[in-house]
Design a protein around this motif. Sequence first.
Motif, PDB file in Angstrom:
ATOM      1  N   TYR A 149      49.433 -30.427  78.777  1.00 40.89           N
ATOM      2  CA  TYR A 149      48.978 -29.719  77.906  1.00 40.89           C
ATOM      3  C   TYR A 149      47.810 -30.082  77.047  1.00 40.89           C
ATOM      4  O   TYR A 149      46.597 -30.213  76.692  1.00 40.89           O
ATOM      5  N   SER A 150      48.449 -31.890  76.466  1.00 36.39           N
ATOM      6  CA  SER A 150      47.677 -33.118  75.839  1.00 36.39           C
ATOM      7  C   SER A 150      46.192 -33.193  76.893  1.00 36.39           C
ATOM      8  O   SER A 150      45.292 -32.578  76.158  1.00 36.39           O
ATOM      9  N   ALA A 151      46.259 -33.487  78.165  1.00 37.57           N
ATOM     10  CA  ALA A 151      45.322 -33.646  79.088  1.00 37.57           C
ATOM     11  C   ALA A 151      44.279 -32.302  79.340  1.00 37.57           C
ATOM     12  O   ALA A 151      43.271 -32.501  79.297  1.00 37.57           O
ATOM     13  N   SER A 152      44.741 -30.682  79.316  1.00 43.51           N
ATOM     14  CA  SER A 152      44.219 -30.115  79.041  1.00 43.51           C
ATOM     15  C   SER A 152      43.388 -29.460  77.815  1.00 43.51           C
ATOM     16  O   SER A 152      42.307 -29.335  78.532  1.00 43.51           O
ATOM     17  N   ARG A 153      43.447 -29.623  77.051  1.00 39.63           N
ATOM     18  CA  ARG A 153      43.177 -30.023  75.277  1.00 39.63           C
ATOM     19  C   ARG A 153      42.144 -30.660  75.059  1.00 39.63           C
ATOM     20  O   ARG A 153      41.296 -30.813  74.417  1.00 39.63           O
ATOM     21  N   ALA A 154      42.348 -32.044  75.780  1.00 44.82           N
ATOM     22  CA  ALA A 154      41.636 -33.372  75.590  1.00 44.82           C
ATOM     23  C   ALA A 154      40.400 -33.001  76.705  1.00 44.82           C
ATOM     24  O   ALA A 154      39.270 -32.879  75.920  1.00 44.82           O
ATOM     25  N   VAL A 155      40.514 -32.756  77.910  1.00 48.09           N
ATOM     26  CA  VAL A 155      39.200 -32.280  78.505  1.00 48.09           C
ATOM     27  C   VAL A 155      38.771 -31.510  77.895  1.00 48.09           C
ATOM     28  O   VAL A 155      37.152 -31.060  77.539  1.00 48.09           O
ATOM     29  N   THR A 156      39.399 -29.615  77.585  1.00 46.75           N
ATOM     30  CA  THR A 156      38.700 -29.259  76.827  1.00 46.75           C
ATOM     31  C   THR A 156      37.701 -29.043  76.114  1.00 46.75           C
ATOM     32  O   THR A 156      36.531 -29.201  75.484  1.00 46.75           O
ATOM     33  N   THR A 157      38.139 -30.101  74.973  1.00 49.37           N
ATOM     34  CA  THR A 157      37.620 -30.400  73.894  1.00 49.37           C
ATOM     35  C   THR A 157      36.277 -31.589  74.657  1.00 49.37           C
ATOM     36  O   THR A 157      35.385 -31.265  73.937  1.00 49.37           O
ATOM     37  N   LEU A 158      36.377 -32.471  75.013  1.00 53.38           N
ATOM     38  CA  LEU A 158      34.989 -33.588  75.924  1.00 53.38           C
ATOM     39  C   LEU A 158      33.663 -32.091  76.019  1.00 53.38           C
ATOM     40  O   LEU A 158      32.868 -32.426  75.902  1.00 53.38           O
ATOM     41  N   TYR A 159      34.215 -31.069  76.722  1.00 48.91           N
ATOM     42  CA  TYR A 159      33.225 -30.534  76.890  1.00 48.91           C
ATOM     43  C   TYR A 159      32.927 -30.009  76.233  1.00 48.91           C
ATOM     44  O   TYR A 159      31.369 -29.394  76.465  1.00 48.91           O
ATOM     45  N   ARG A 160      32.990 -29.443  75.147  1.00 51.04           N
ATOM     46  CA  ARG A 160      32.418 -28.933  73.742  1.00 51.04           C
ATOM     47  C   ARG A 160      31.050 -29.163  73.392  1.00 51.04           C
ATOM     48  O   ARG A 160      30.249 -28.163  73.038  1.00 51.04           O
ATOM     49  N   PRO A 161      30.832 -30.488  73.170  1.00 48.62           N
ATOM     50  CA  PRO A 161      29.607 -30.522  72.722  1.00 48.62           C
ATOM     51  C   PRO A 161      28.605 -30.388  74.203  1.00 48.62           C
ATOM     52  O   PRO A 161      27.419 -30.997  73.824  1.00 48.62           O
ATOM     53  N   LEU A 162      29.008 -30.471  75.347  1.00 49.77           N
ATOM     54  CA  LEU A 162      28.364 -30.391  75.852  1.00 49.77           C
ATOM     55  C   LEU A 162      28.124 -29.139  76.232  1.00 49.77           C
ATOM     56  O   LEU A 162      26.531 -28.938  76.853  1.00 49.77           O
ATOM     57  N   LEU A 163      28.715 -28.312  76.176  1.00 49.40           N
ATOM     58  CA  LEU A 163      28.409 -26.894  76.403  1.00 49.40           C
ATOM     59  C   LEU A 163      27.780 -26.353  75.273  1.00 49.40           C
ATOM     60  O   LEU A 163      26.843 -25.015  75.311  1.00 49.40           O
ATOM     61  N   ASP A 164      28.062 -26.695  74.237  1.00 56.68           N
ATOM     62  CA  ASP A 164      27.013 -25.915  73.038  1.00 56.68           C
ATOM     63  C   ASP A 164      25.697 -26.489  72.809  1.00 56.68           C
ATOM     64  O   ASP A 164      25.374 -24.439  72.593  1.00 56.68           O
ATOM     65  N   PRO A 165      25.155 -26.909  73.553  1.00 60.12           N
ATOM     66  CA  PRO A 165      23.360 -26.862  73.462  1.00 60.12           C
ATOM     67  C   PRO A 165      23.020 -25.997  74.776  1.00 60.12           C
ATOM     68  O   PRO A 165      21.871 -25.521  74.632  1.00 60.12           O
ATOM     69  N   LEU A 166      24.414 -25.239  75.736  1.00 60.67           N
ATOM     70  CA  LEU A 166      23.948 -24.711  76.077  1.00 60.67           C
ATOM     71  C   LEU A 166      24.566 -22.533  75.590  1.00 60.67           C
ATOM     72  O   LEU A 166      24.157 -21.969  77.299  1.00 60.67           O
ATOM     73  N   GLY A 167      24.290 -22.911  75.272  1.00 63.10           N
ATOM     74  CA  GLY A 167      25.375 -21.684  74.452  1.00 63.10           C
ATOM     75  C   GLY A 167      26.698 -21.311  75.507  1.00 63.10           C
ATOM     76  O   GLY A 167      27.110 -20.077  74.800  1.00 63.10           O
TER      77      GLY A 167
END
Length: 148
Positions: free
Chosen positions: A18-36
């Motif tokens: 669970y912790s790893a999944s949340r951390a990975v999802t959080t890692l993606y956020r700033p990479l995906l935000d500019p892509l919308g």
Amino acid sequence: MAAPPPLTLDEALCFALYSASRAVTTLYRPLLDPLGLTYPQYLVMLALWERDARTVRELADALQLDYGTLSPLLKRLEATGLVERHRRPEDERSVLVQLTAAGQALRESAACVPDRVATAMGLTPGDFERLRGTLQDLARAVREAPAA
């Protein structure tokens, strides 16, 4: 015989996953935000970039999502102009999902995401491949396990 000591949070495999999944999802956020894109929308786009023009059923199977989760994702992607949904003429019950030109063009902008994620994880390419294989094996074993 004494009962085993109670499991602590740090010893629980379920919490580590669970912790790893949340951390990975959080890692993606700033990479995906500019892509919308949100992380789940990115997964839908990955599936369509791999093979365009899939039915909703095929996408649900590929992403291991139920229709109730996938339908709102597709609706938002359609509203942003990245995909189109059409009933298939040969089977009106089936809906085909296709990338638009904008959805196809977004692939180029997203091409850097996997490398940036791997770098942020601090894994060598070999470690990355082994971890992915282990997680795929784990997911397969859990899906195939008899109900508890």
